[in-house]
Every structure is written in structure tokens, then in C-alpha cells.
Write a protein that holds these residues in place. Structure first.
Motif, PDB file in Angstrom:
ATOM      1  N   LEU A   1       0.856  -1.185   0.000  1.00 37.91           N
ATOM      2  CA  LEU A   1       0.000   0.000   0.000  1.00 37.91           C
ATOM      3  C   LEU A   1       0.893   1.236   0.000  1.00 37.91           C
ATOM      4  N   THR A   2       0.585   2.163  -0.892  1.00 37.45           N
ATOM      5  CA  THR A   2       1.375   3.390  -1.003  1.00 37.45           C
ATOM      6  C   THR A   2       0.969   4.381   0.087  1.00 37.45           C
ATOM      7  N   VAL A   3       1.735   5.453   0.187  1.00 39.42           N
ATOM      8  CA  VAL A   3       1.394   6.513   1.138  1.00 39.42           C
ATOM      9  C   VAL A   3       0.016   7.081   0.819  1.00 39.42           C
ATOM     10  N   GLU A   4      -0.304   7.194  -0.483  1.00 42.55           N
ATOM     11  CA  GLU A   4      -1.620   7.699  -0.897  1.00 42.55           C
ATOM     12  C   GLU A   4      -2.719   6.756  -0.429  1.00 42.55           C
ATOM     13  N   ASP A   5      -2.477   5.439  -0.526  1.00 32.26           N
ATOM     14  CA  ASP A   5      -3.454   4.457  -0.056  1.00 32.26           C
ATOM     15  C   ASP A   5      -3.704   4.615   1.443  1.00 32.26           C
ATOM     16  N   LEU A   6      -2.634   4.834   2.207  1.00 29.48           N
ATOM     17  CA  LEU A   6      -2.773   4.976   3.661  1.00 29.48           C
ATOM     18  C   LEU A   6      -3.551   6.238   4.020  1.00 29.48           C
ATOM     19  N   LYS A   7      -3.343   7.307   3.246  1.00 25.52           N
ATOM     20  CA  LYS A   7      -4.106   8.531   3.484  1.00 25.52           C
ATOM     21  C   LYS A   7      -5.597   8.305   3.246  1.00 25.52           C
ATOM     22  N   ILE A   8      -5.898   7.528   2.213  1.00 23.77           N
ATOM     23  CA  ILE A   8      -7.301   7.222   1.930  1.00 23.77           C
ATOM     24  C   ILE A   8      -7.884   6.376   3.059  1.00 23.77           C
ATOM     25  N   LEU A   9      -7.109   5.405   3.539  1.00 24.18           N
ATOM     26  CA  LEU A   9      -7.565   4.585   4.666  1.00 24.18           C
ATOM     27  C   LEU A   9      -7.950   5.467   5.855  1.00 24.18           C
ATOM     28  N   CYS A  10      -7.132   6.461   6.128  1.00 18.53           N
ATOM     29  CA  CYS A  10      -7.416   7.357   7.256  1.00 18.53           C
ATOM     30  C   CYS A  10      -8.736   8.095   7.055  1.00 18.53           C
ATOM     31  N   GLU A  11      -8.972   8.573   5.836  1.00 17.88           N
ATOM     32  CA  GLU A  11     -10.210   9.300   5.571  1.00 17.88           C
ATOM     33  C   GLU A  11     -11.428   8.388   5.723  1.00 17.88           C
ATOM     34  N   VAL A  12     -11.320   7.150   5.254  1.00 20.02           N
ATOM     35  CA  VAL A  12     -12.434   6.200   5.387  1.00 20.02           C
ATOM     36  C   VAL A  12     -12.698   5.911   6.863  1.00 20.02           C
ATOM     37  N   LEU A  13     -11.658   5.729   7.635  1.00 23.69           N
ATOM     38  CA  LEU A  13     -11.820   5.472   9.075  1.00 23.69           C
ATOM     39  C   LEU A  13     -12.472   6.661   9.770  1.00 23.69           C
ATOM     40  N   LYS A  14     -12.148   7.868   9.329  1.00 20.15           N
ATOM     41  CA  LYS A  14     -12.763   9.064   9.913  1.00 20.15           C
ATOM     42  C   LYS A  14     -14.252   9.125   9.574  1.00 20.15           C
ATOM     43  N   VAL A  15     -14.608   8.756   8.342  1.00 15.09           N
ATOM     44  CA  VAL A  15     -16.031   8.714   7.966  1.00 15.09           C
ATOM     45  C   VAL A  15     -16.765   7.675   8.809  1.00 15.09           C
ATOM     46  N   LEU A  16     -16.165   6.496   8.953  1.00 11.34           N
ATOM     47  CA  LEU A  16     -16.790   5.441   9.751  1.00 11.34           C
ATOM     48  C   LEU A  16     -16.962   5.875  11.200  1.00 11.34           C
ATOM     49  N   PHE A  17     -16.003   6.636  11.715  1.00  7.89           N
ATOM     50  CA  PHE A  17     -16.152   7.156  13.080  1.00  7.89           C
ATOM     51  C   PHE A  17     -17.389   8.043  13.174  1.00  7.89           C
ATOM     52  N   ASN A  18     -17.566   8.920  12.186  1.00  8.96           N
ATOM     53  CA  ASN A  18     -18.725   9.829  12.212  1.00  8.96           C
ATOM     54  C   ASN A  18     -20.044   9.074  12.182  1.00  8.96           C
ATOM     55  N   ILE A  19     -20.146   8.102  11.293  1.00 10.37           N
ATOM     56  CA  ILE A  19     -21.459   7.462  11.106  1.00 10.37           C
ATOM     57  C   ILE A  19     -21.741   6.365  12.127  1.00 10.37           C
TER      58      ILE A  19
END
Length: 549
Positions: A222-240
Motif C-alpha cells: 500500500l502506497t502513502v496515498e493508499d494509507l491517506k485514503i484509509l485514514c479518511e475512510v476510518l474518519k467517515v466510519l467514526f462519524n457514522i
């Protein structure tokens, strides 16, 4: 921007427009103070001219450059609040392909034909379209963050529906589009609470985003870009997942699967080789604070093998590696707050998860206890002195920050199986007094309805047994025998010293420095009117303590 440059933009001459926008974007890349643009309506004039360029299909090659200019202008919160930009916001949604009937020109040849009866609005090659979409998404992220009206417009236009449609699509999008899609979804669900049940329930967001995470884990690299996307998805999941609205059973099934995926993420990036891996792990921990106690049992899965490996740490036939990584994260944040001016807030999610884990599962509690409260050997130091986890947590027991103090106390108390004597042994009565007072346990009574296994799991070391009789339970450490200060005094002298002490306490009481209390029948401190009331209650308290012991 000078009038001559504005005139060039109005001329729509591609080469000259490009030169002006390039210069403006480069010069103002880091601009955040727009006072000079508020004179003579420069901000609005430039905004309108740029949006005229964006509506011209003949200038599509310039659209990414125009959107870069718009992104700079969207940093001006004052201008956004004082000007009507509704139609412009809708255009940005179209350019980001987040409206009905618009799709992105795919960068990757699709294995299957898109069955949706929609026509692509994109013109030109995929690279140009992707760049336009990404720049439009950046502008939308700024606007959603800055403007309440733009957030409401997202709700009316059901922007989250179109983002989730891309999530569930079989089309493969670029990392940039995926990142800003998730960033925009995070901002909308964070700032517009009404969208959370929409994403969670109507759009089945937990299921699809969990599957998206699961699919990402299949990739070995997984690239650095992939890890950044993972973080954003986890943040969305936290919200919902905050205050879930689904039925308990349905939500529990989704939470179990999500927790198992989060466990794999923690294990995969638990070595924290760089800042991006650290971000993934800590966003996972944040998300776990929203999970139910029943779901957290997925953090420790049963193992067939008894041998530990890089992906397994076996304890009581369970793989506790994910839990061990969370404990390591606790040490990381504790050391950071100790050595730097980092906020204590970064500790709260880790402590919250550990408290929930320790409460919900005996195996997790046993393991957490072995790490935080190993058998006592050296009792020559105060409990709050040192670099062990117990020492850090004991220091928090007397801080002013109530949340971190209460969580630290609860974690230690649960590790002690809510046994007051054991808590005092590891922390000292003075450090534990706040917890004991709040729970009505100052008289060291047993906690009612405390459901823990009957096994002792608290065998004393030989070092502790040898020093036990000389340990001062108030401060929690060994003190060499001291000469009795009353030795050699007559009864009259002892009475005189006692009265002197009583008078001193009374003076402190009257001046408001201290408030003497006695332990009430509920085990909590009760203020007294006069210091001599302590003497009156002493025989009865001694009798009660004798019965309890």
C-alpha cells in the motif's frame, strides 16, 4: 489582481488567460489573508470571471487551472458568507461529477460495461477529466468546511448519495479522487449531523466502507496515498458509527465485521514505521471507541496454534497482538505528553478503548493487567514515580483534567478487579482517594455487583512480602521504621500536642483552606461543622473498620 489582468481573463484568450492564472495561483498559493481583495469588490469580480470561464466548454483544458484559483478564493470565509454562490456551488458539484447524470471518464478500462443509463458529461481524455474532478472536489471540501449554506446545499442535493455511489461502483478511480471523495464525505458527516443516518442506514455506509477497507487489505503493498485514503475512510466510519440508529442486532453484526477488519489494520500497521502508519493505527483506535463491548471481543480471536509469530501473540489461547499494539500506543502517547507539550486529548481514545476492553472480556482484562500492573517488586519509589505504565497512570490520578483522571482511575480499578485493597496496593491510598470518594469506597468497603472471576491472579512477590509491613499505604511505598514521635511524652504532653493539632486544623478550616470531613454511611466524605466532631466519631469508625476487616 490588476484591471488589465481581469480584462485578459474576460477576453477568454486561452494562452493569455493561462499565463494570468498561472501567475496568480503561484503568487497566492499560501494566501489566507484576503483583506486586499475586499476593496472595490475584487474578490467577487475575480470569482465571477473565473466561473464564466468554467462554464465555457471551449476552455475545458483551462478548467483545472481555473478551479485552482477558485480553491484559493474559497479560503476567504468572510466573502463566502457575504456573497450568494449557490449556483456556483452547483456548478462545482457538476464538475466533480456529483450530480444526477454525470460520470467520470474512467482512467482504467472497465471489465464490465456500466449498466447505469447515464451519459458522461466529460469531454476529452481521462487525465484531463480526473484533474478537473479532483480540483473541483478540493474546492467543495473548502466550501463545506467554511460555509453553513454550502453544507445545507449538499444535503438538498444529496451529495453523500453520489459519493457513496462511487464507493459502490465497480469503476476504478484514481487515488486522488478516492481521497477527496472521502475527505468531502468526512466533512459533510462531521459538520452536518443529519447526513449520518442517511449514510449509515439508507445508503448502508458501514457495510460498503467496511468492504472497501477489507478489499484494500488484500493488497500486499500500500502506497502513502493508499494509507491517506484509509485514514479518511476510518474518519467517515467514526462519524457514522457515533450514536448508531440501527436496531441493536443489525448494528451488532455490522460492528463485529468492522471490528475484525480494524483488528487486521492495527496488526498490519502496528509496527508504526512512519507517520502515515501511525495515523492509520490511531484512527483505528478512535473508531473502536464507538464500538459496542460485544464487538470489541473481535480484537482477540481464538488461535489453534500456541506459538507466537509476527502476526500473532498468543495469550490464553487468544491472539492478543492487536490489544498489545493498543497498549504500545498508550505508552507512545504517554511518553509524548511527558516529553513535549502535546495535548492530553490524544490519550483519551486509547484509555477509553482499554477500559471498554478490560470490562467486556476477562482474557483482555488479564492481558491488560499483566502489562499495566505486573507483580510489585521494587516498592522503594512512589507509585507515581517512574516510566512504567502504572507510574504514568498514577500520575494522572491527581491531575485537574477530569476525563483523563477518571479514565486512568477506572482502568487501574478494573485491572484490580474493583478490589479497593488491591487498588491501594498499586497506587497508594492518597492517589486513589479521588476514585474512592466518588464511588463511596473511602471506608474500603467491597464493591457491590462486581462480577469478576474468582481466581486470585495477584500473587505477591518475595520482595513485596519482605517489605509489606513497612509500606506506608497512604503514599504507597516502603518507609524504613521511624522512631515514634510520641515516645517519651507524658499523657499531658500528648494531649497538649493533640489540641495544638486540632487548633491548627480549625484555623485552616475557618480560613477556607481546608474542609475537614468524615466518612459517611454511604462511604463518601461528609463535611463537618467543627473539628471536634472527628474525635466524637473516631470510636465508632474504628469499630466499623474492625468489623469490615
Amino acid at each position: 489582481m490588476e484591471k488589465e489582468e481581469l480584462d485578459i481573463l474576460k477576453s477568454k484568450d486561452p494562452e493569455r488567460v493561462k499565463a494570468v492564472l498561472d501567475e496568480f495561483n503561484s503568487k497566492n498559493a499560501n494566501l489566507f489573508n484576503f483583506e486586499k481583495f475586499h476593496t472595490d469588490g475584487q474578490w467577487l469580480t475575480l470569482w465571477r470571471i473565473v466561473f464564466e470561464l468554467l462554464t465555457d466548454d471551449q476552455l475545458q483544458t483551462l478548467h483545472p487551472l481555473c478551479l485552482n484559483t477558485v480553491r484559493i478564493l474559497t479560503r476567504d470565509e468572510f466573502a463566502l458568507q457575504t456573497n450568494d454562490i449557490k449556483s456556483d456551488f452547483c456548478l462545482l458539484l457538476e464538475l466533480a461529477r456529483l450530480t444526477l447524470g454525470s460520470v467520470i471518464v474512467s482512467e482504467v478500462k472497465q471489465e464490465t460495461e456500466n449498466t447505469d443509463s447515464v451519459a458522461s458529461l466529460a469531454v476529452g481524455n481521462a487525465d484531463e477529466d480526473t484533474e478537473t474532478v479532483v480540483e473541483a472536489l478540493k474546492c467543495l471540501c473548502n466550501l463545506v468546511f467554511q460555509s453553513h449554506d454550502c453544507r445545507k446545499q449538499c444535503v438538498r442535493n444529496r451529495t453523500v448519495d453520489f459519493i457513496m455511489k462511487r464507493v459502490t461502483s465497480t469503476t476504478q478511480y484514481s487515488n486522488s479522487i478516492e481521497f477527496y471523495d472521502m475527505n468531502l464525505l468526512f466533512l459533510i458527516t462531521a459538520l452536518e449531523l443529519s447526513t449520518r443516518p442517511r449514510v449509515q442506514i439508507d445508503l448502508n455506509g458501514i457495510v460498503y466502507l467496511t468492504k472497501w477497507l477489507d478489499d484494500k487489505l488484500v493488497n500486499k503493498e500500500l502506497t502513502v496515498e493508499d494509507l491517506k485514503i484509509l485514514c479518511e475512510v476510518l474518519k467517515v466510519l467514526f462519524n457514522i458509527t457515533t450514536n448508531p440508529d440501527k436496531s441493536p442486532n443489525e448494528n451488532e453484526i455490522q460492528s463485529l465485521h468492522l471490528t475484525s477488519v480494524v483488528r487486521e489494520l492495527i496488526i498490519r500497521f502496528g509496527e508504526i514505521k512512519n507517520e502515515q502508519e501511525r495515523a492509520v493505527v490511531f484512527h483505528c483506535i478512535n473508531l473502536l471507541t464507538n464500538m459496542s463491548s460485544g464487538s470489541l471481543t473481535e480484537l482477540v480471536v481464538k488461535c489453534e496454534t500456541t506459538e507466537s509469530s509476527l502476526s500473532a501473540l498468543i495469550y490464553e489461547d487468544r491472539n492478543v497482538l492487536a490489544l498489545d499494539i493498543i497498549l504500545r500506543c498508550l505508552r507512545i502517547v504517554l511518553e509524548e505528553t511527558e516529553n513535549t507539550a502535546a495535548s492530553n486529548k490524544i490519550i483519551l481514545p486509547v484509555l477509553t478503548v482499554l477500559v471498554k476492553c478490560a470490562r467486556c472480556n476477562p482474557v483482555m482484562r488479564h492481558y491488560i493487567r499483566t502489562v499495566i500492573l505486573p507483580p510489585l517488586r521494587d516498592v522503594s519509589q512512589l507509585p507515581e514515580v517512574g516510566k512504567e505504565l502504572r507510574n504514568y497512570l498514577c500520575r494522572f490520578l491527581t491531575v485537574h483534567a477530569t476525563m483523563i483522571r477518571d479514565l486512568s482511575a477506572e482502568l487501574l480499578f478494573i485491572c484490580c478487579k474493583e478490589n479497593v485493597g488491591r487498588m491501594i496496593k498499586y497506587t497508594g491510598y492518597g492517589n486513589a482517594a479521588g476514585l474512592l470518594a466518588s464511588r463511596g469506597l473511602l471506608d474500603c468497603r467491597r464493591v457491590e455487583n462486581a462480577e469478576y472471576s474468582s481466581d486470585s491472579e495477584d500473587s505477591d512477590t518475595e520482595e513485596y512480602k519482605q517489605a509489606q509491613s513497612d509500606i506506608n499505604v497512604i503514599i504507597g511505598r516502603y518507609e524504613p521504621p521511624k522512631k515514634n514521635p510520641l515516645e517519651g511524652m507524658s499523657e499531658e504532653q500528648k494531649e497538649h500536642e493533640a489540641m495544638e493539632l486540632a487548633n491548627l486544623i480549625e484555623k485552616l478550616h475557618n480560613s477556607g483552606i481546608v474542609k475537614p470531613c468524615r466518612i459517611g454511611e454511604d462511604g463518601k466524605p461528609q463535611p463537618i461543622d467543627h473539628i471536634l466532631q472527628l474525635q466524637e466519631e473516631l470510636p465508632q469508625q474504628q469499630l466499623n473498620q474492625k468489623h469490615k476487616s
